[in-house]
Design an enzyme around this catalytic site. Sequence first.
Site, PDB file in Angstrom:
ATOM      1  N   LYS A  97      17.728  46.861  46.177  1.00 51.74           N
ATOM      2  CA  LYS A  97      17.754  45.556  45.535  1.00 51.74           C
ATOM      3  C   LYS A  97      17.680  44.461  46.604  1.00 51.74           C
ATOM      4  O   LYS A  97      18.008  44.762  47.750  1.00 51.74           O
ATOM      5  CB  LYS A  97      19.017  45.405  44.681  1.00 51.74           C
ATOM      6  CG  LYS A  97      20.321  45.397  45.509  1.00 51.74           C
ATOM      7  CD  LYS A  97      21.480  44.973  44.704  1.00 51.74           C
ATOM      8  CE  LYS A  97      21.706  43.499  44.752  1.00 51.74           C
ATOM      9  NZ  LYS A  97      22.395  43.007  45.964  1.00 51.74           N
TER      10      LYS A  97
ATOM     11  N   HIS B 118      23.625  50.438  43.812  1.00 48.16           N
ATOM     12  CA  HIS B 118      24.682  51.347  44.282  1.00 48.16           C
ATOM     13  C   HIS B 118      25.869  51.401  43.328  1.00 48.16           C
ATOM     14  O   HIS B 118      26.616  52.370  43.322  1.00 48.16           O
ATOM     15  CB  HIS B 118      25.097  51.024  45.726  1.00 48.16           C
ATOM     16  CG  HIS B 118      25.997  49.840  45.872  1.00 48.16           C
ATOM     17  ND1 HIS B 118      25.545  48.551  45.897  1.00 48.16           N
ATOM     18  CD2 HIS B 118      27.337  49.751  46.009  1.00 48.16           C
ATOM     19  CE1 HIS B 118      26.566  47.727  46.039  1.00 48.16           C
ATOM     20  NE2 HIS B 118      27.677  48.428  46.117  1.00 48.16           N
TER      21      HIS B 118
ATOM     22  N   LYS C  81      28.763  54.718  41.789  1.00 45.84           N
ATOM     23  CA  LYS C  81      30.224  54.718  41.975  1.00 45.84           C
ATOM     24  C   LYS C  81      30.835  55.698  40.976  1.00 45.84           C
ATOM     25  O   LYS C  81      30.413  55.762  39.821  1.00 45.84           O
ATOM     26  CB  LYS C  81      30.802  53.313  41.746  1.00 45.84           C
ATOM     27  CG  LYS C  81      30.495  52.337  42.891  1.00 45.84           C
ATOM     28  CD  LYS C  81      31.093  50.980  42.597  1.00 45.84           C
ATOM     29  CE  LYS C  81      30.632  49.933  43.600  1.00 45.84           C
ATOM     30  NZ  LYS C  81      31.503  49.736  44.734  1.00 45.84           N
TER      31      LYS C  81
ATOM     32  N   ASP D 181      22.255  38.044  43.285  1.00 50.34           N
ATOM     33  CA  ASP D 181      22.835  39.083  44.139  1.00 50.34           C
ATOM     34  C   ASP D 181      23.694  40.070  43.335  1.00 50.34           C
ATOM     35  O   ASP D 181      23.695  41.266  43.620  1.00 50.34           O
ATOM     36  CB  ASP D 181      23.690  38.409  45.221  1.00 50.34           C
ATOM     37  CG  ASP D 181      24.168  39.377  46.282  1.00 50.34           C
ATOM     38  OD1 ASP D 181      23.330  40.160  46.770  1.00 50.34           O
ATOM     39  OD2 ASP D 181      25.362  39.360  46.623  1.00 50.34           O
TER      40      ASP D 181
ATOM     41  N   HIS E  44      24.033  44.673  39.377  1.00 47.13           N
ATOM     42  CA  HIS E  44      25.304  45.390  39.203  1.00 47.13           C
ATOM     43  C   HIS E  44      26.025  45.031  37.900  1.00 47.13           C
ATOM     44  O   HIS E  44      26.436  45.905  37.135  1.00 47.13           O
ATOM     45  CB  HIS E  44      26.271  45.069  40.352  1.00 47.13           C
ATOM     46  CG  HIS E  44      25.688  45.260  41.724  1.00 47.13           C
ATOM     47  ND1 HIS E  44      24.853  46.289  42.039  1.00 47.13           N
ATOM     48  CD2 HIS E  44      25.846  44.558  42.874  1.00 47.13           C
ATOM     49  CE1 HIS E  44      24.510  46.216  43.318  1.00 47.13           C
ATOM     50  NE2 HIS E  44      25.099  45.168  43.845  1.00 47.13           N
TER      51      HIS E  44
ATOM     52  N   LYS F 283      39.902  41.746  46.873  1.00 44.33           N
ATOM     53  CA  LYS F 283      38.732  42.547  46.498  1.00 44.33           C
ATOM     54  C   LYS F 283      39.112  43.273  45.206  1.00 44.33           C
ATOM     55  O   LYS F 283      39.946  44.182  45.211  1.00 44.33           O
ATOM     56  CB  LYS F 283      38.423  43.552  47.610  1.00 44.33           C
ATOM     57  CG  LYS F 283      37.423  44.641  47.233  1.00 44.33           C
ATOM     58  CD  LYS F 283      36.013  44.163  47.319  1.00 44.33           C
ATOM     59  CE  LYS F 283      35.016  45.258  46.892  1.00 44.33           C
ATOM     60  NZ  LYS F 283      33.664  44.761  46.687  1.00 44.33           N
TER      61      LYS F 283
END
Length: 565
Positions: A180, A210, A214, A267, A272, A377
């Site tokens: 991407k 990605h 996961k 992004d 995602h 995070k």
Amino acid sequence: MNTSASISSVEDPTHLTSVSSLFHRPEEFCSFIIFGASGDLTKRKLIPALYNLAYDGLLPDGFQVFGFAVTPMDDDTFRVSMEEGVKSSKEAKPFDKRIWDAFAKGLHYVTADFLAPEGYQNLLARLKVVEEAAQAPPNRLFYLATSPSFYSDIVKCLGQNGLTSKKATGEGWTRIIIEKPFGHDLGSAQELNASIHEVVNEEQIYRIDHYLGKENVQNIMAFRFSNSIIEPIWNRRYIDHVQITAAETLGVEHRGGYYDNAGCLRDMFQNHLLQLLAIICMEPPVRYAGSSVRDRKADVLRAIVPINPENLSDMAVRGQYGPGIVDGANVPGYRHEENVNPNSNTETYAALKLYVDNWRWADVPFYIRSGKRMPAKVTEIVIQFKRVPHLFFSLGAGDQVDPNVIIMRLAPAEGITLRFGAKVPGPEMRLRQVQMDFSYSDAFQVQPATAYETLLLDAMIGDATLFNRADQVEVAWALLEPLLEIWTATKSYQPFPNYSAGTWGPAAADALLTRDGRAWRNQMVTNMTSGAPQTTVRVDHGGEPVGARRLSHDKAKMEQQSDKT
Ligand code: BG6
């Protein structure tokens, strides 16, 4: 404050101590060619992922890797650099010299310009040598990890120089993994699709995201479709709303040049986050295989209600971080990051409210947000269920009757939490919120495979289930296009920066939910508006305002009822 109960694997976990027992080792020989091999992704992610596969004995016999990039390097220098990458990677398996040496023998490097035929001819000659030595057909897996502006030309050059076939499987296959971002907007994505389709067929293209590799993203389907208690309640009748959060403490690191042209929507959302939404919402596929799963996900993307430019402030919020404190350290504002325009109006934060217009999800809001330089995070999906229709317990101060919540965590630690009300021990009937936790690492006692390991292995095997298809990519761009256009057109009017690094984003993002009587689930909430002091408070999902309001309403109702009796 919450009582916790953890969940472990019902099976004896020891029989799963090796991840390799879960995978099939590819039987066919193949060469793996990385374009842009001198870049960060190869060293930080791709080679450590391949090393992990080698460690688990999951690479095919005779597996070869060719790095291809402009930066001059010979094979030995490439090997040394990749060894450093594996040794310094937190995701790599323990460094074993014997395994590394065997793997490193198959590492090669071609110094070449992406647009000049000589490099491709050189690559072809070297591929033929290893294919002949292995007495194997020319099975070639290409990985485009360059700047996206080269994708179309590289594929064209591969075709023109005889490096590709039109076969996705069988002897002498060609597959191309493409990083991407796939396009910059709808038009460029369509052009890229068309130009790649001139060289290879759609079945040969593996558009990587990605997130789909996961463990707990793959587990969403397992959770929904292998448990008969989940699917009956997975709909508008029981679910109040869904929150998807991808918050990062990191800024743009050394990627300012790319990021300043992209921004958060391109992004994180186009790929995602819309993929997560699709998996949460999809109908059960007929089988767990490429087209079946991808068809059902594409249905969801097509059912998302288009963003209405007239109604933008009710549906979308953007932000950009200013200076602040993250993890106890002062960090600069976005406009002072390396390779970022000092007057940039690129968004580093976005929050959207979306609806999926179908029988299962009509009227259920999906609040989705992502931002750089947040306090923690956190990547998670929160399924917030509706309140019970009538609560007949008498509640004391401090008792909590928040609705049920399922939290699917992708980071920091992969797992699932279910929150529910329970009786507080003692002679009185008092209620408190408790939670049951499932943690991947505790339940299975293995380190989950990294996303790239899973996806690279799938591509070697020829399984495209976890990769994006041309139509999905285009539908996702089409959805975001109106917003991108408006945000680009009105860039100069933005009062950026509008949140401090180390906070949860602009105040308008909170308003997106408070207007609807809801609140973001923030694990660690700072006094969040720009420049506010960094006090940290723990709050429960749904936020006190809604819970408290409803609680007092319930109490008042009960008092009225008891007055009558
Ligand atoms: C990448 C984005 O695709 O995903 C990055 O380009 C972002 O900007 C990253 O930091 C987040 O991935 P993860 O796995 O850390 O959530």
